[in-house]
Design a protein around this motif. Structure first.
Motif, PDB file in Angstrom:
ATOM      1  N   ALA A 119       2.169  14.289  14.293  1.00 31.45           N
ATOM      2  CA  ALA A 119       1.481  14.088  13.655  1.00 31.45           C
ATOM      3  C   ALA A 119       1.308  13.134  12.467  1.00 31.45           C
ATOM      4  N   GLU A 120       2.961  13.014  12.143  1.00 32.86           N
ATOM      5  CA  GLU A 120       3.365  11.450  11.832  1.00 32.86           C
ATOM      6  C   GLU A 120       3.320  10.404  11.961  1.00 32.86           C
ATOM      7  N   VAL A 121       3.167  10.088  13.287  1.00 36.85           N
ATOM      8  CA  VAL A 121       2.917   9.240  14.496  1.00 36.85           C
ATOM      9  C   VAL A 121       1.486   8.798  14.626  1.00 36.85           C
ATOM     10  N   ALA A 122       0.698  10.182  14.214  1.00 33.46           N
ATOM     11  CA  ALA A 122      -0.564   9.696  14.853  1.00 33.46           C
ATOM     12  C   ALA A 122      -1.797   8.963  12.474  1.00 33.46           C
ATOM     13  N   VAL A 123      -0.189   9.413  12.237  1.00 34.56           N
ATOM     14  CA  VAL A 123      -0.694   9.255  10.577  1.00 34.56           C
ATOM     15  C   VAL A 123      -0.599   7.617  10.482  1.00 34.56           C
ATOM     16  N   LEU A 124       0.849   7.285  10.832  1.00 33.77           N
ATOM     17  CA  LEU A 124       0.891   5.851  10.951  1.00 33.77           C
ATOM     18  C   LEU A 124       0.320   5.088  11.499  1.00 33.77           C
ATOM     19  N   ALA A 125      -0.217   5.563  12.500  1.00 33.45           N
ATOM     20  CA  ALA A 125      -1.249   4.902  13.864  1.00 33.45           C
ATOM     21  C   ALA A 125      -2.305   4.078  13.225  1.00 33.45           C
ATOM     22  N   ALA A 126      -3.025   5.284  12.032  1.00 34.68           N
ATOM     23  CA  ALA A 126      -4.502   5.124  11.362  1.00 34.68           C
ATOM     24  C   ALA A 126      -3.878   4.676  10.398  1.00 34.68           C
ATOM     25  N   GLU A 127      -2.810   5.108   9.889  1.00 35.78           N
ATOM     26  CA  GLU A 127      -2.863   3.554   8.289  1.00 35.78           C
ATOM     27  C   GLU A 127      -2.422   2.096   9.026  1.00 35.78           C
ATOM     28  N   LEU A 128      -2.597   1.856  10.403  1.00 34.31           N
ATOM     29  CA  LEU A 128      -2.516   0.619  11.119  1.00 34.31           C
ATOM     30  C   LEU A 128      -3.438  -0.031  11.669  1.00 34.31           C
ATOM     31  N   GLU A 129      -4.123   0.864  12.301  1.00 30.17           N
ATOM     32  CA  GLU A 129      -5.631   0.398  12.273  1.00 30.17           C
ATOM     33  C   GLU A 129      -6.374   0.242  11.150  1.00 30.17           C
ATOM     34  N   GLN A 130      -6.720   0.686   9.800  1.00 29.41           N
ATOM     35  CA  GLN A 130      -6.953   0.706   8.181  1.00 29.41           C
ATOM     36  C   GLN A 130      -6.651  -0.921   7.591  1.00 29.41           C
ATOM     37  N   VAL A 131      -4.902  -1.132   7.873  1.00 28.79           N
ATOM     38  CA  VAL A 131      -4.287  -2.416   7.557  1.00 28.79           C
ATOM     39  C   VAL A 131      -5.555  -3.419   8.415  1.00 28.79           C
ATOM     40  N   ARG A 187       0.769  -1.458  -0.482  1.00 30.03           N
ATOM     41  CA  ARG A 187      -0.312   0.043   0.378  1.00 30.03           C
ATOM     42  C   ARG A 187       1.268   1.522   0.082  1.00 30.03           C
ATOM     43  N   GLU A 188       0.624   1.814  -1.459  1.00 31.87           N
ATOM     44  CA  GLU A 188       1.755   2.825  -1.238  1.00 31.87           C
ATOM     45  C   GLU A 188       1.000   4.301   0.212  1.00 31.87           C
ATOM     46  N   GLN A 189       0.236   4.160  -0.122  1.00 29.08           N
ATOM     47  CA  GLN A 189       0.387   5.497   1.570  1.00 29.08           C
ATOM     48  C   GLN A 189       0.862   4.908   2.524  1.00 29.08           C
ATOM     49  N   ALA A 190       0.117   3.922   2.949  1.00 27.22           N
ATOM     50  CA  ALA A 190       0.791   3.329   4.251  1.00 27.22           C
ATOM     51  C   ALA A 190       2.280   3.684   4.055  1.00 27.22           C
ATOM     52  N   GLU A 191       3.396   2.182   3.202  1.00 24.09           N
ATOM     53  CA  GLU A 191       4.692   2.663   3.460  1.00 24.09           C
ATOM     54  C   GLU A 191       4.782   4.618   3.278  1.00 24.09           C
ATOM     55  N   ALA A 192       4.339   5.374   2.624  1.00 27.32           N
ATOM     56  CA  ALA A 192       5.443   6.170   2.628  1.00 27.32           C
ATOM     57  C   ALA A 192       4.210   6.936   4.181  1.00 27.32           C
TER      58      ALA A 192
END
Length: 115
Positions: A50-62, A32-37
């Protein structure tokens, strides 16, 4: 907002302090390109960033779409976050990843060792 455990995992990933866990997530996020980014952007970021929050959200989606990954992620986190530490004179032997060949983990060896 992602679960607090996912925020903790994301913070550890950002600090690259969870080696095997990082590799698990990096491998899964490669699809997933967005998750990898998000993983790349979080590298070195502060836990409350904010970067860690975005990463946590990506983890949640996956996790939501891949229950097997969710189970493996949380099992690895349980090991990584256990806080294993040696007391005075103690030793902790730990192997993560694939091992090809023989491994010896020990503290004090008196005499020879052969396989």
């Amino acid at each position: 907002m992602p679960e607090p455990v996912l925020v903790s995992i994301a913070a550890a990933l950002a600090a690259k302090s969870a080696g095997a866990l990082y590799e698990l997530v990096r491998t899964r996020f490669a699809r997933r390109e967005q998750a990898e980014a998000a993983l790349t952007a979080a590298a070195g970021a502060a836990p409350e960033s904010a970067e860690v929050a975005v990463l946590a959200a990506e983890l949640e989606q996956v996790e939501r779409v891949d229950p097997e990954f969710a189970e493996e992620l949380r099992a690895n986190w349980a090991v990584e976050s256990a806080g294993t530490r040696a007391e005075h004179g103690g030793v902790i032997n730990q192997i993560t990843g694939t091992v090809n060949g023989k491994v010896l983990q020990a503290r004090d060896i008196q005499g020879g060792v052969s396989f």
